[in-house]
Scaffold this motif. Structure first.
Motif, PDB file in Angstrom:
ATOM      1  N   TYR B 380     -14.959   3.607 -30.334  1.00 26.78           N
ATOM      2  CA  TYR B 380     -15.067   5.012 -30.748  1.00 26.78           C
ATOM      3  C   TYR B 380     -16.536   5.378 -30.731  1.00 26.78           C
ATOM      4  O   TYR B 380     -17.347   4.761 -31.451  1.00 26.78           O
ATOM      5  CB  TYR B 380     -14.540   5.215 -32.171  1.00 26.78           C
ATOM      6  N   GLU B 381     -16.863   6.326 -29.929  1.00 27.09           N
ATOM      7  CA  GLU B 381     -18.247   6.822 -29.903  1.00 27.09           C
ATOM      8  C   GLU B 381     -18.243   8.160 -29.195  1.00 27.09           C
ATOM      9  O   GLU B 381     -17.317   8.925 -29.380  1.00 27.09           O
ATOM     10  CB  GLU B 381     -19.156   5.761 -29.237  1.00 27.09           C
ATOM     11  N   SER B 382     -19.230   8.406 -28.347  1.00 29.16           N
ATOM     12  CA  SER B 382     -19.256   9.681 -27.634  1.00 29.16           C
ATOM     13  C   SER B 382     -18.411   9.589 -26.357  1.00 29.16           C
ATOM     14  O   SER B 382     -18.017   8.488 -25.937  1.00 29.16           O
ATOM     15  CB  SER B 382     -20.694  10.018 -27.252  1.00 29.16           C
ATOM     16  N   ILE B 383     -18.167  10.735 -25.739  1.00 32.91           N
ATOM     17  CA  ILE B 383     -17.420  10.729 -24.478  1.00 32.91           C
ATOM     18  C   ILE B 383     -18.181   9.926 -23.423  1.00 32.91           C
ATOM     19  O   ILE B 383     -17.609   9.102 -22.702  1.00 32.91           O
ATOM     20  CB  ILE B 383     -17.182  12.172 -23.971  1.00 32.91           C
ATOM     21  N   SER B 384     -19.496  10.136 -23.367  1.00 32.00           N
ATOM     22  CA  SER B 384     -20.268   9.440 -22.333  1.00 32.00           C
ATOM     23  C   SER B 384     -20.234   7.928 -22.562  1.00 32.00           C
ATOM     24  O   SER B 384     -20.129   7.139 -21.619  1.00 32.00           O
ATOM     25  CB  SER B 384     -21.711   9.948 -22.300  1.00 32.00           C
ATOM     26  N   TYR B 389     -18.461   2.579 -21.259  1.00 35.03           N
ATOM     27  CA  TYR B 389     -17.813   1.360 -21.753  1.00 35.03           C
ATOM     28  C   TYR B 389     -16.597   1.009 -20.906  1.00 35.03           C
ATOM     29  O   TYR B 389     -16.351  -0.159 -20.594  1.00 35.03           O
ATOM     30  CB  TYR B 389     -17.432   1.549 -23.217  1.00 35.03           C
ATOM     31  N   ALA B 390     -15.861   2.038 -20.500  1.00 35.50           N
ATOM     32  CA  ALA B 390     -14.704   1.807 -19.645  1.00 35.50           C
ATOM     33  C   ALA B 390     -15.132   1.107 -18.360  1.00 35.50           C
ATOM     34  O   ALA B 390     -14.481   0.169 -17.897  1.00 35.50           O
ATOM     35  CB  ALA B 390     -14.018   3.128 -19.318  1.00 35.50           C
ATOM     36  N   ARG B 391     -16.265   1.551 -17.821  1.00 40.58           N
ATOM     37  CA  ARG B 391     -16.761   0.947 -16.585  1.00 40.58           C
ATOM     38  C   ARG B 391     -17.130  -0.521 -16.819  1.00 40.58           C
ATOM     39  O   ARG B 391     -16.799  -1.402 -16.039  1.00 40.58           O
ATOM     40  CB  ARG B 391     -17.974   1.744 -16.086  1.00 40.58           C
ATOM     41  N   VAL B 392     -17.822  -0.762 -17.936  1.00 41.66           N
ATOM     42  CA  VAL B 392     -18.231  -2.141 -18.260  1.00 41.66           C
ATOM     43  C   VAL B 392     -17.009  -3.029 -18.440  1.00 41.66           C
ATOM     44  O   VAL B 392     -16.918  -4.132 -17.874  1.00 41.66           O
ATOM     45  CB  VAL B 392     -19.097  -2.153 -19.552  1.00 41.66           C
ATOM     46  N   VAL B 393     -16.050  -2.533 -19.221  1.00 42.82           N
ATOM     47  CA  VAL B 393     -14.855  -3.344 -19.485  1.00 42.82           C
ATOM     48  C   VAL B 393     -14.100  -3.616 -18.193  1.00 42.82           C
ATOM     49  O   VAL B 393     -13.659  -4.733 -17.936  1.00 42.82           O
ATOM     50  CB  VAL B 393     -13.943  -2.650 -20.531  1.00 42.82           C
ATOM     51  N   ASP B 394     -13.974  -2.597 -17.361  1.00 42.86           N
ATOM     52  CA  ASP B 394     -13.260  -2.791 -16.101  1.00 42.86           C
ATOM     53  C   ASP B 394     -13.925  -3.862 -15.237  1.00 42.86           C
ATOM     54  O   ASP B 394     -13.266  -4.710 -14.639  1.00 42.86           O
ATOM     55  CB  ASP B 394     -13.198  -1.475 -15.318  1.00 42.86           C
ATOM     56  N   GLY B 420     -14.565  17.055 -28.694  1.00 40.47           N
ATOM     57  CA  GLY B 420     -15.430  16.323 -27.775  1.00 40.47           C
ATOM     58  C   GLY B 420     -16.633  15.660 -28.445  1.00 40.47           C
ATOM     59  O   GLY B 420     -17.434  15.010 -27.777  1.00 40.47           O
ATOM     60  N   TYR B 421     -16.723  15.776 -29.738  1.00 35.55           N
ATOM     61  CA  TYR B 421     -17.852  15.185 -30.446  1.00 35.55           C
ATOM     62  C   TYR B 421     -17.759  13.663 -30.490  1.00 35.55           C
ATOM     63  O   TYR B 421     -18.747  12.952 -30.524  1.00 35.55           O
ATOM     64  CB  TYR B 421     -17.904  15.751 -31.867  1.00 35.55           C
ATOM     65  N   ILE B 422     -16.536  13.172 -30.486  1.00 36.72           N
ATOM     66  CA  ILE B 422     -16.303  11.726 -30.538  1.00 36.72           C
ATOM     67  C   ILE B 422     -15.187  11.403 -29.539  1.00 36.72           C
ATOM     68  O   ILE B 422     -14.368  12.279 -29.234  1.00 36.72           O
ATOM     69  CB  ILE B 422     -15.932  11.296 -31.979  1.00 36.72           C
ATOM     70  N   ALA B 423     -15.176  10.185 -29.038  1.00 43.37           N
ATOM     71  CA  ALA B 423     -14.101   9.824 -28.108  1.00 43.37           C
ATOM     72  C   ALA B 423     -13.725   8.369 -28.276  1.00 43.37           C
ATOM     73  O   ALA B 423     -14.545   7.527 -28.650  1.00 43.37           O
ATOM     74  CB  ALA B 423     -14.524  10.082 -26.667  1.00 43.37           C
ATOM     75  N   LYS B 424     -12.488   8.119 -27.987  1.00 40.07           N
ATOM     76  CA  LYS B 424     -12.009   6.738 -27.987  1.00 40.07           C
ATOM     77  C   LYS B 424     -11.884   6.273 -26.551  1.00 40.07           C
ATOM     78  O   LYS B 424     -11.483   7.043 -25.675  1.00 40.07           O
ATOM     79  CB  LYS B 424     -10.643   6.645 -28.650  1.00 40.07           C
TER      80      LYS B 424
END
Lengths: 418, 492
Positions: B380-384, B389-394, B420-424
């Motif tokens: 949980y953090e920002s959208i960016s 993180y998605a890229r790193v995990v992938d 959009g202030y926070i994203a999972k």
């Protein structure tokens, strides 16, 4: 009874999400009636729930657990209502109810169960072919002079133990309805107990004997249709008999109909009309054995493909039971004001009698029925209608302080067509 | 070893003999809850106990301190780590603490830990109010989820669960009771803020405190106004949904050429402050949704065909518009949405005006239909950050043992909240039941690799670690030690 490998696989597939404790969440209408599982609602400990029983089933199978006093309490106070089973199947492919039933069978095999009351029933069935130990000669005592069963007919009326011995007025009502509907029926010359309680309590050897007897007798009768107004007998003939014979319902030498299916069919075809008003504000209680447990049985030899595909399996997910016919009948009767309770159809709360609980744990059964009465009272009805003699008896006893009457649907139908 | 007899008898006197048990079957059934890590050894509790009041909870915790017996707390048992790691622990099950009061006029509810979301939501909807059922499901505890992160797709507009936490009644690990917010002054749960520092931050966060900071026995929780029309449920158990009033709600499925356009559109939706739900939809979600009622076999039948047709670059977005206050508002939001879609080269398709998994059910557990088990990496953090993180995990996933499902577009789910202030970011991996252990081992490898690369990671026991988190874990341990000098509140 599941084979060990399949039993283990099914129990292991449970992810312990607790969904088994609730009605379908989208259908919950109040916090007061937001639970589905009677043992969970009353006792709260996780053991008293489907996921608790599935987990302990694994521990028992692995030899890490014996049938402790509390496991016996949880296992045998479960009404086998099947709410957990279809709820789980929203998200997962798990035969929850079959695991619990198999755990009961293992308990019986190990000489730990069933409860003494259930053993007495089995002894009675062996001795006198009914669960009450009554004289088998009295099975047809319910027949009054004005009821004339045919010697030979397409329809066979399977009466069942409760109506043959304890609730003759319901058997009489059923017979009279069939007669007024112009449907000649015959009776089995030697009907035995359906064996419902034997199946439910894991006493499979005597259960198989009654199944074999009744199936042979039905076959010999030449009947094309078997009709019953006993929800437990209905489920047993439709589901338990083919299951123990490793067949599907459609492979049995008979088709089974509940009286409400038959009458609703006649109403739809315009062959029957209710000609008398029955002024009454009623609600309807779905018997578990007619509703979610009344789906056809599909025999399946376990065969899997990765990751968890049950090859060729037809799942019973609770939607194919008998829900609408009783409602169609009630709506077709002039004067009836029909109001639904919060938990209905596949989300119905059990009356508390099933699974042998009514016989062995009457206090808990009464508590469960009391919960249903409380729910019915919120609708403001004067009567509850159901389709099962045991639902009628238990709900009737629990309803006494409230003044709400409990009827079997055959009583209402008979009043409407006299 | 077992719970000392004298201590057990005292427990019986606290709650009554009916509500405490050391029967091996009762304890075995409480050995582990959903989502617990199968590679972590779970101990059978020494006893399970079901208190009904805060006073009983306090007495149990004081007794546990006196005898130095570890305790673990659970409620609706759909949990993320509340299982016994020590022999002969007391498992405190709070299901009986199901007090529920709703103050309609002031729009808040007072709930005990035994109240599941579905029960609260059902009562709220009748009053023209609503709350957000978390992604894990309506069967989960309002208290447990709210003092945790409170993750729900409906958090796009109104915020995640922890934002709704008001006054709190808290039995500390030593048995003292701490009342926060307006509770500290009177028997009132309306205000979250109270005199002195606000300690709610000690409870909240991605993984929460995992019952290591004592027991929350009651909270006030903020609720929101809703349409007055009843949401009509429909369907059979295997596939049910609630029909939404079409004059106030609209669902849109939107396809963008790539993740970049989808993310840009999300930012824009946030700037325009529209919609009730905004979430990306990994293709696997569609597969799961379409396998309702047909199980694992049905899923794979669909998936084998669908996965071959996937355009891996595209990104799908699902948006629920809600005319808060009026039909006109819905018309306005629809116009704005369609403008944004056009601006970012998306194509929008209106979906049926019904809800399956947000208002009541929200059953994330259905993802298990794919194979029987899933594991997920969550941040949980920002959208960016979620995108990065998605890229790193992938990338890390590619370097490690592959999960059973590889052939689909994106494995990661970006779900933005709070406009959009926070994203999972949640990266789901599926496995067969028998591969669950291997799946979790794989998950740990990925987590360790993430931590090495400075990405967000949660290790077993739900502790965050990795360079980006500085000395947080040490400080967290220090806080816990101060609150729990005997180290008995769900110790590792």
């Amino acid at each position: 009874m599941l084979k060990v490998e399949e039993y283990k696989h099914q129990a292991e597939t449970c992810v312990r999400c607790s969904y088994c404790k609730f009605p379908d969440l989208n259908y919950i209408k109040s916090s007061r009636f937001s639970r589905q599982c009677p043992i969970d609602t009353r006792y709260k400990f996780n053991l008293f729930s489907a996921h608790g029983l599935l987990h302990t089933a694994l521990a028992e199978l692995d030899g890490k657990l014996t049938f402790t006093p509390q496991l016996m309490n949880a296992l045998w106070q479960c009404t086998l209502c099947g709410g957990c089973d279809i709820r789980c199947k929203r998200n997962l492919d798990v035969e929850v109810l079959q695991v619990i039933e198999t755990l009961r069978c293992r308990c019986v095999e190990q000489g730990q169960g069933p409860m003494p009351e259930h053993k007495r029933m089995a002894a009675s069935v062996k001795k006198s072919h009914n669960i009450y130990g009554a004289d088998p000669k009295d099975r047809l005592k319910w027949l009054t002079a004005d009821i004339k069963p045919a010697r030979k007919a397409d329809i066979l009326y399977f009466v069942g133990d409760p109506m043959s011995y304890r609730r003759p007025e319901l058997a009489q009502a059923t017979a009279k309805i069939l007669e007024k509907a112009g449907a000649p029926f015959m009776l089995l010359p030697d009907e035995w107990s359906s064996g419902h309680e034997l199946f439910a309590t894991g006493q499979l050897k005597p259960a198989r004997e009654v199944a074999e007897h009744n199936v042979a007798a039905i076959k010999a009768s030449g009947a094309r249709q078997v009709i019953t107004s006993d929800a437990e007998a209905y489920k047993t003939l439709k589901v338990d008999y083919p299951r123990i014979m490793e067949k599907s319902t459609e492979d049995m030498p008979y088709t089974i109909l509940h009286i409400t299916e038959y009458i609703a069919g006649l109403l739809k075809d315009g062959k029957l009309k209710f000609n008398r008003r029955v002024p009454m504000k009623v609600t309807y209680h779905d018997p578990c054995n007619l509703g979610r447990l009344g789906e056809p049985w599909y025999h399946w030899e376990p065969k899997y493909e990765p990751p968890n595909i049950a090859v060729g399996k037809k799942w019973r997910r609770g939607y194919d039971g008998i829900y609408e016919p009783p409602r169609e009948i009630l709506r077709a009767i002039r004067g009836i004001e029909f109001i639904e309770m919060e938990r209905v159809k596949d989300n119905a709360w059990c009356c508390g009698y099933g699974g042998g609980v009514g016989a062995a744990f009457p206090d808990f059964a009464m508590w469960t029925a009391g919960e249903r009465i409380a729910e019915a009272m919120t609708t403001g009805v004067e009567a509850i209608v159901s389709c099962c003699p045991n639902c009628k008896d238990l709900l009737g006893a629990a309803a006494e302080p409230s003044g709400i009457k409990v009827y079997d649907i055959t009583e209402i139908m008979l009043r409407a067509i006299r | 070893m077992s719970i000392p007899k004298e201590a057990y008898q005292t427990l019986q006197s606290i709650v009554g003999a009916e509500w405490v048990s050391d029967d091996p079957a009762i304890c075995e059934a409480d050995r582990y809850c959903s989502l617990s890590d199968p590679t972590d050894e779970k101990r059978r509790p020494g006893c399970s106990i079901e208190p009904a009041t805060t006073a009983e909870v306090q007495a149990i915790v004081k007794l546990a301190n006196r005898y130095k017996i570890p305790f673990v707390v659970t409620s609706t048992f759909y949990g993320a780590g509340t299982y016994c790691r020590k022999d002969d622990s007391i498992l405190i099950d709070l299901k009986r603490m199901n007090q529920l009061e709703i103050d309609k006029d002031n729009m808040y509810a007072i709930v005990g830990p035994g109240v599941p979301f579905a029960a609260l939501q059902a009562d709220l909807l009748k009053m023209g109010l609503f709350t957000f059922v978390p992604g894990c499901g309506g069967q989960s505890s309002v208290v447990a989820n709210t003092v945790n992160m409170g993750d729900a797709p409906l958090g796009w507009r109104h915020g995640l669960g922890y934002q709704r936490l008001l006054a709190v009644e808290w039995v500390l690990p030593d048995g003292d009771i701490l009342k926060m917010g307006s509770q500290s002054m009177s028997d009132d749960y309306f205000w979250g803020e109270g005199p002195g520092p606000d300690l709610r931050g000690l409870l909240r966060g991605c993984a929460g405190h995992q019952s290591r900071m004592g027991i929350i026995t009651r909270i006030g929780v903020k609720v929101f106004p809703f349409v007055s029309e009843a949401l009509q449920p429909e369907g059979w158990a295997y596939h049910t949904f609630m029909n939404l009033p079409p004059n106030r709600f609209k669902w849109y499925n939107i396809r963008f050429p790539s993740r970049k356009e989808a993310i840009d559109a999300i930012y824009e939706l946030g700037r325009c402050e529209i919609a009730l739900v905004v979430m990306t939809v990994p293709p696997i979600f569609r597969g799961v949704a379409r396998s309702r009622g047909v199980g694992c076999g049905g899923f794979w039948e669909y998936w084998k065909e669908a996965s071959g047709k996937l355009n891996r670059k595209q990104e799908d977005l699902r948006v629920l518009l809600y005319g808060i206050g009026s039909d006109k508002r819905l018309e306005y939001e629809e116009k704005v949405l369609l403008d944004i879609v056009k601006e970012y080269d998306g194509s929008a398709r209106e979906a049926p005006c019904r809800d399956e998994t947000n208002f009541m059910a929200a059953d994330a557990i259905c993802a298990n239909v794919v194979g029987g088990r899933f594991a997920s990496e969550v941040s949980y953090e920002s959208i960016s950050q979620a995108v990065t993180y998605a890229r790193v995990v992938d990338k890390i996933c590619d370097e490690h043992r592959p999960p059973i499902l590889q052939e689909y577009n994106t494995t990661d789910w970006v779900c933005p909240y709070e406009l959009g202030y926070i994203a999972k970011m949640e990266c789901l991996r599926m496995a067969a039941v028998e591969d669950n252990y291997a799946l979790q081992e794989w998950k740990k490898e990925v987590e360790a690799a993430c931590a090495e690369k400075g990405a967000y990671a949660l290790v077993p026991d739900n502790k965050v670690f990795g360079p980006v988190w500085g000395n947080y874990p040490e400080k967290e341990d220090a806080i816990r030690a101060a609150f729990d000098p005997n180290h008995i509140s769900n110790p590792e």
